[in-house]
Design an enzyme around this catalytic site. Structure first.
Site, PDB file in Angstrom:
ATOM      1  N   GLY A  40      39.390  48.036  36.603  1.00  0.00           N
ATOM      2  CA  GLY A  40      40.733  47.871  37.175  1.00  0.00           C
ATOM      3  C   GLY A  40      41.879  48.305  36.296  1.00  0.00           C
ATOM      4  CD  GLU A  95      41.687  42.025  33.438  1.00  0.00           C
ATOM      5  OE1 GLU A  95      41.494  43.243  33.570  1.00  0.00           O
ATOM      6  OE2 GLU A  95      40.827  41.162  33.701  1.00  0.00           O
ATOM      7  CG  ASP A  96      42.843  44.525  36.689  1.00  0.00           C
ATOM      8  OD1 ASP A  96      42.612  43.420  36.153  1.00  0.00           O
ATOM      9  OD2 ASP A  96      42.041  45.052  37.487  1.00  0.00           O
ATOM     10  CG  ASP A  99      42.753  35.203  40.816  1.00  0.00           C
ATOM     11  OD1 ASP A  99      43.594  34.310  41.020  1.00  0.00           O
ATOM     12  OD2 ASP A  99      41.886  35.497  41.650  1.00  0.00           O
ATOM     13  N   GLY A 101      41.830  33.194  35.398  1.00  0.00           N
ATOM     14  CA  GLY A 101      41.914  33.112  33.939  1.00  0.00           C
ATOM     15  C   GLY A 101      40.547  33.093  33.271  1.00  0.00           C
ATOM     16  CB  THR A 103      38.007  37.816  33.304  1.00  0.00           C
ATOM     17  OG1 THR A 103      37.448  37.687  34.616  1.00  0.00           O
ATOM     18  CG2 THR A 103      37.498  39.084  32.650  1.00  0.00           C
ATOM     19  CG  LEU A 104      42.245  38.161  30.360  1.00  0.00           C
ATOM     20  CD1 LEU A 104      43.715  38.243  30.676  1.00  0.00           C
ATOM     21  CD2 LEU A 104      41.922  39.063  29.163  1.00  0.00           C
ATOM     22  CG  ASP A 155      38.118  46.677  43.374  1.00  0.00           C
ATOM     23  OD1 ASP A 155      38.520  45.922  42.471  1.00  0.00           O
ATOM     24  OD2 ASP A 155      36.986  46.568  43.883  1.00  0.00           O
ATOM     25  NE  ARG A 161      37.836  50.230  41.321  1.00  0.00           N
ATOM     26  CZ  ARG A 161      37.784  49.012  40.779  1.00  0.00           C
ATOM     27  NH1 ARG A 161      38.860  48.505  40.213  1.00  0.00           N
ATOM     28  NH2 ARG A 161      36.685  48.311  40.804  1.00  0.00           N
TER      29      ARG A 161
END
Ligand code: IMP
Ligand code: MG
Length: 170
Positions: A40, A95-96, A99, A101, A103-104, A155, A161
């Protein structure tokens, strides 16, 4: 699916330039490594890195957390790791969109354990409605209240995308 324009091309580029300017001055004289989160963040990463006026290096990770729908699966795993050495170096994760949190917060912990000198987060969009995990976004492009966004790398089931601006799905 129907969609409505949320952030124009011009607005994206203006914010990218501002973020790049801030990063350039904050990291002047340092050996900065930018780590992009695939897929992303690719367009944001490329625009940001080219706008930063100090020498930087690039690498990428791929993290899987979402299935093919619009809901987080709740677990994160690294499916591609970086190859550059980052020990002792300042790193920014690019990061794109943040949401839940998940993943980060996972990636932040993982990279902090690798002995970086500092680790900051740059995200194009910080969603305010969420936050299972509280993640501080050091360099934030836009804060958005809610909704599912697509375009400029973002996406929905691998569609949209390619769009140069960001839309909200209805
Ligand atoms: P997290 O929930 O913060 O872990 O976000 C995980 C990933 O879900 C992000 O890196 C995005 O790739 C994706 N994602 C979250 N919200 C959106 C959205 O509104 N549109 C497209 N992708 C999203
Ligand atoms: Mg992503």
């Amino acid at each position: 699916m129907e969609k409505e324009l949320c952030i124009s091309k011009e607005a994206i580029q203006k914010r990218v330039q501002a973020l790049a300017k801030k990063i350039s001055s904050d990291y002047e004289g340092e050996d900065l490594v930018l780590i992009g989160i695939l897929n992303g963040a690719v367009f944001f990463f490329a625009d940001l890195m080219r706008a930063i006026r100090i020498p930087t290096k690039m690498d990428f990770v791929r993290a899987a957390s979402y299935g093919s729908n619009m809901q987080s699966s709740g677990s994160v795993r690294l499916t591609k790791d970086i190859e550059l050495p980052i020990e002792g170096k300042p790193v920014i994760l690019v990061e794109d969109i943040v949401d839940s949190g998940l993943t980060l917060s996972y990636l932040k912990e993982k990279f902090e354990q690798r002995g970086v000198s500092s680790l900051k987060i740059c995200a194009l969009i910080d969603k305010l409605e969420r936050k299972e995990k509280d993640v501080f976004v050091d360099y934030c492009g836009f804060q958005i209240q809610d909704g599912f966004l697509v375009g400029y790398g973002l996406d929905c089931n691998e569609e949209y995308r390619y769009l140069p601006e960001i839309y909200r799905l209805k």
